[in-house]
Design a protein around this motif. Structure first.
Motif, PDB file in Angstrom:
ATOM      1  N   ASN A   1       0.847  -1.200   0.000  1.00 17.04           N
ATOM      2  CA  ASN A   1       0.000   0.000   0.000  1.00 17.04           C
ATOM      3  C   ASN A   1       0.878   1.245   0.000  1.00 17.04           C
ATOM      4  O   ASN A   1       0.621   2.194  -0.736  1.00 17.04           O
ATOM      5  CB  ASN A   1      -0.934   0.014   1.217  1.00 17.04           C
ATOM      6  CG  ASN A   1      -2.109  -0.933   1.025  1.00 17.04           C
ATOM      7  OD1 ASN A   1      -2.569  -1.143  -0.102  1.00 17.04           O
ATOM      8  ND2 ASN A   1      -2.599  -1.509   2.108  1.00 17.04           N
TER       9      ASN A   1
ATOM     10  N   GLN B   1       2.472   1.784  -3.425  1.00 16.48           N
ATOM     11  CA  GLN B   1       1.534   2.328  -4.417  1.00 16.48           C
ATOM     12  C   GLN B   1       1.344   3.821  -4.246  1.00 16.48           C
ATOM     13  O   GLN B   1       1.384   4.576  -5.213  1.00 16.48           O
ATOM     14  CB  GLN B   1       0.156   1.700  -4.211  1.00 16.48           C
ATOM     15  CG  GLN B   1       0.016   0.334  -4.796  1.00 16.48           C
ATOM     16  CD  GLN B   1      -1.391  -0.158  -4.534  1.00 16.48           C
ATOM     17  OE1 GLN B   1      -2.298   0.164  -5.273  1.00 16.48           O
ATOM     18  NE2 GLN B   1      -1.573  -0.910  -3.468  1.00 16.48           N
ATOM     19  N   VAL B   2       1.147   4.233  -3.004  1.00 17.90           N
ATOM     20  CA  VAL B   2       0.952   5.653  -2.727  1.00 17.90           C
ATOM     21  C   VAL B   2       2.180   6.419  -3.222  1.00 17.90           C
ATOM     22  O   VAL B   2       2.074   7.419  -3.921  1.00 17.90           O
ATOM     23  CB  VAL B   2       0.735   5.884  -1.201  1.00 17.90           C
ATOM     24  CG1 VAL B   2       0.671   7.364  -0.868  1.00 17.90           C
ATOM     25  CG2 VAL B   2      -0.521   5.188  -0.723  1.00 17.90           C
TER      26      VAL B   2
ATOM     27  N   SER C   1       4.599   5.551  -5.464  1.00 17.74           N
ATOM     28  CA  SER C   1       4.880   5.590  -6.903  1.00 17.74           C
ATOM     29  C   SER C   1       3.797   6.349  -7.669  1.00 17.74           C
ATOM     30  O   SER C   1       4.020   6.782  -8.780  1.00 17.74           O
ATOM     31  CB  SER C   1       5.077   4.180  -7.472  1.00 17.74           C
ATOM     32  OG  SER C   1       3.908   3.454  -7.326  1.00 17.74           O
ATOM     33  N   ASN C   2       2.620   6.513  -7.049  1.00 19.19           N
ATOM     34  CA  ASN C   2       1.603   7.358  -7.684  1.00 19.19           C
ATOM     35  C   ASN C   2       1.908   8.841  -7.483  1.00 19.19           C
ATOM     36  O   ASN C   2       1.563   9.667  -8.309  1.00 19.19           O
ATOM     37  CB  ASN C   2       0.201   7.038  -7.134  1.00 19.19           C
ATOM     38  CG  ASN C   2      -0.266   5.667  -7.614  1.00 19.19           C
ATOM     39  OD1 ASN C   2       0.177   5.174  -8.641  1.00 19.19           O
ATOM     40  ND2 ASN C   2      -1.156   5.042  -6.855  1.00 19.19           N
ATOM     41  N   GLU C   3       2.574   9.146  -6.382  1.00 16.95           N
ATOM     42  CA  GLU C   3       2.895  10.552  -6.105  1.00 16.95           C
ATOM     43  C   GLU C   3       4.154  11.022  -6.830  1.00 16.95           C
ATOM     44  O   GLU C   3       4.266  12.186  -7.185  1.00 16.95           O
ATOM     45  CB  GLU C   3       3.128  10.745  -4.592  1.00 16.95           C
ATOM     46  CG  GLU C   3       1.862  10.774  -3.776  1.00 16.95           C
ATOM     47  CD  GLU C   3       2.125  10.814  -2.270  1.00 16.95           C
ATOM     48  OE1 GLU C   3       1.195  11.118  -1.541  1.00 16.95           O
ATOM     49  OE2 GLU C   3       3.262  10.514  -1.821  1.00 16.95           O
TER      50      GLU C   3
ATOM     51  N   ASP D   1       7.921  10.121  -9.371  1.00 21.19           N
ATOM     52  CA  ASP D   1       8.340   9.458 -10.610  1.00 21.19           C
ATOM     53  C   ASP D   1       9.372   8.348 -10.354  1.00 21.19           C
ATOM     54  O   ASP D   1      10.362   8.235 -11.071  1.00 21.19           O
ATOM     55  CB  ASP D   1       8.889  10.506 -11.585  1.00 21.19           C
ATOM     56  CG  ASP D   1      10.052  11.285 -10.980  1.00 21.19           C
ATOM     57  OD1 ASP D   1      10.320  11.126  -9.763  1.00 21.19           O
ATOM     58  OD2 ASP D   1      10.707  12.066 -11.711  1.00 21.19           O
TER      59      ASP D   1
ATOM     60  N   ASN E   1       5.853  -0.822 -13.459  1.00 25.78           N
ATOM     61  CA  ASN E   1       5.676  -0.034 -12.239  1.00 25.78           C
ATOM     62  C   ASN E   1       4.457  -0.554 -11.492  1.00 25.78           C
ATOM     63  O   ASN E   1       3.505  -1.029 -12.117  1.00 25.78           O
ATOM     64  CB  ASN E   1       5.462   1.444 -12.622  1.00 25.78           C
ATOM     65  CG  ASN E   1       5.340   2.340 -11.401  1.00 25.78           C
ATOM     66  OD1 ASN E   1       5.712   1.950 -10.288  1.00 25.78           O
ATOM     67  ND2 ASN E   1       4.829   3.540 -11.600  1.00 25.78           N
ATOM     68  N   ASN E   2       4.503  -0.458 -10.168  1.00 26.54           N
ATOM     69  CA  ASN E   2       3.335  -0.822  -9.361  1.00 26.54           C
ATOM     70  C   ASN E   2       2.874  -2.259  -9.555  1.00 26.54           C
ATOM     71  O   ASN E   2       1.679  -2.537  -9.538  1.00 26.54           O
ATOM     72  CB  ASN E   2       2.162   0.112  -9.681  1.00 26.54           C
ATOM     73  CG  ASN E   2       2.002   1.154  -8.599  1.00 26.54           C
ATOM     74  OD1 ASN E   2       2.354   0.898  -7.444  1.00 26.54           O
ATOM     75  ND2 ASN E   2       1.471   2.304  -8.959  1.00 26.54           N
TER      76      ASN E   2
ATOM     77  N   ASN F   1      -2.283  -3.065  -6.436  1.00 27.09           N
ATOM     78  CA  ASN F   1      -3.610  -2.879  -5.830  1.00 27.09           C
ATOM     79  C   ASN F   1      -4.424  -4.164  -5.825  1.00 27.09           C
ATOM     80  O   ASN F   1      -5.271  -4.370  -4.967  1.00 27.09           O
ATOM     81  CB  ASN F   1      -4.378  -1.709  -6.469  1.00 27.09           C
ATOM     82  CG  ASN F   1      -4.649  -1.920  -7.939  1.00 27.09           C
ATOM     83  OD1 ASN F   1      -4.256  -2.935  -8.502  1.00 27.09           O
ATOM     84  ND2 ASN F   1      -5.314  -0.974  -8.559  1.00 27.09           N
TER      85      ASN F   1
END
Ligand SMILES: Nc1ncnc2c1ncn2[C@@H]1O[C@H](COP(=O)(O)OP(=O)(O)O)[C@@H](O)[C@H]1O
Ligand SMILES: O=P(O)(O)OC[C@H]1O[C@](O)(COP(=O)(O)O)[C@@H](O)[C@@H]1O
Ligand SMILES: [Mg+2]
Length: 326
Positions: free
Chosen positions: A110, A113-114, A116-118, A120, A287-288, A304
């Motif tokens: 979790n 994910q947070v 790599s979404n925020e 680069d 990624n992710n 996710n």
């Protein structure tokens, strides 16, 4: 091929036997491909606090057989905040790190994910948890070792349980997950298994125990996951005692011994394969995603989806317990 020059690797959340083998595989695969590999100490805490060291091939010598994690692990409150993650990003950026391998459980994924979404920096997950509560992989690193530790301990308990015709309630780890209880319970011939993922008919259990007690043959093994419906082994033991006051009940909590020890061959093998493929994932520009093993082949699952593991708990196995214990 995506150009990756420097990657970071960390272990996070509860440690699990085989994490070292995964770290070793990431470091040596990275170096093989000409990538600089940085070890981030103490999970996300080390990322926030800039506790990061360059790894060499020799940094991971003689660790494949060791439990725990040479990188150490933690649960970081600061990383849960945007400010903490910004600090972590700045530290990675200053070193030029352009990819991250996170070895941990659902919580760590979790966090990845947070992050790599925020920012680069692509993140690849490797499932390292004794709980096996991750989807998209048949096994997580450490589960096999933990289950075998539990089985060895329960076998010993069985000897004395049988000698005294006693009832034992044994608690295994799994705050939210019943896989260790399910696997170790079946493997040790438990009469009942109580897990967080399924409802337990406690009245049925009490009824069968009452009948056994009447026959003065209350030899019975109940394996309970730490996060079971009625609480852990202490609570289950008390509940039985309150309903059958004459019962000779003993409780044993196996605890953290399940998290330690030398990893089994199986755990070392999946850890080595997952570590190798995690680096390849970063090189392919993924990624992710989490690197898992399904039907003995490498399998990639979005992080996710990987954290939604409750869906796949196989309740049919509980039927097997009932029939085999009758
Ligand atoms: N939603 C989130 N956002 C940011 N970081 C998170 C989040 N969830 C978990 N983390 C980070 O991951 C760490 C490990 O999670 P935890 O649930 O303790 O272990 P595990 O990965 O073994 O399940 C947490 O201490 C926290 O730093
Ligand atoms: O390290 P702690 O706080 O004792 O955590 C105990 C928990 O960690 C585990 O061993 C592993 O859980 P995670 O892999 O999610 O960290 C659980 O089975 C147990 O409930
Ligand atoms: Mg977890």
């Amino acid at each position: 091929m995506h150009k990756v020059t420097k990657i970071g690797v960390l272990t996070s959340g509860g440690d699990s036997p085989g994490m070292n083998a995964a770290v070793r595989a990431v470091v040596r695969t990275g170096i093989y491909h000409g990538i600089d590999v940085y070890g981030i100490n103490r999970g996300y805490s080390g990322m926030v606090e800039n506790d990061i060291v360059k790894m060499e091939s020799r940094s991971v010598a003689n660790i494949i057989q060791r439990g725990g994690t040479i990188l150490k692990t933690s649960r970081s409150k600061e990383f849960m905040t945007p400010e903490g993650r910004q600090k972590a990003y700045n530290n990675l950026k200053a070193l030029g790190i352009d990819g991250l391998v996170v070895i941990g459980g659902d919580g760590s994924f979790n966090g990845a994910q947070v992050f790599s979404n925020e920012f680069d920096i692509p993140c690849i997950g490797i499932p390292g948890t004794i709980d096996k509560d991750i989807a998209g992989t048949d096994f997580t690193i450490g589960f096999d070792t933990a289950v075998n530790t539990a089985v060895e301990a329960i076998d010993k308990i069985r000897d004395t349980m049988d000698a005294h015709d006693r009832l034992f309630v044994v608690e295994v780890m799994g705050r939210d997950a019943g896989y260790i209880a399910l696997h170790s319970g079946i493997a040790t011939g438990a009469e009942n298994i109580i897990v967080p993922e399924a409802k337990t008919d406690i009245e049925e259990i009490i009824k069968s125990l009452t009948e056994k007690e009447k026959r003065k043959k209350l030899v019975n093994l109940i394996v309970v996951a730490e996060g079971g419906e009625f609480g852990g082994a202490d609570e289950v033991g008390k509940l039985i005692k309150s309903r059958i006051p004459t019962a000779d009940v003993r409780v044993c909590i196996l605890g953290h011994i399940q998290r330690g020890g030398s990893p089994t061959c199986f755990d070392r093998l999946i850890a080595s394969r997952m570590g190798f493929h995690a680096v390849e994932c970063l090189m392919l520009g993924k990624n992710n995603v989490m690197v898992g093993v399904v039907n003995n082949r490498m399998h990639y699952t979005p992080l996710n989806a990987a954290v939604k593991a409750k869906e796949k708990f196989n309740k049919d196995w509980l039927k097997i317990v009932k029939i085999l214990a009758s």
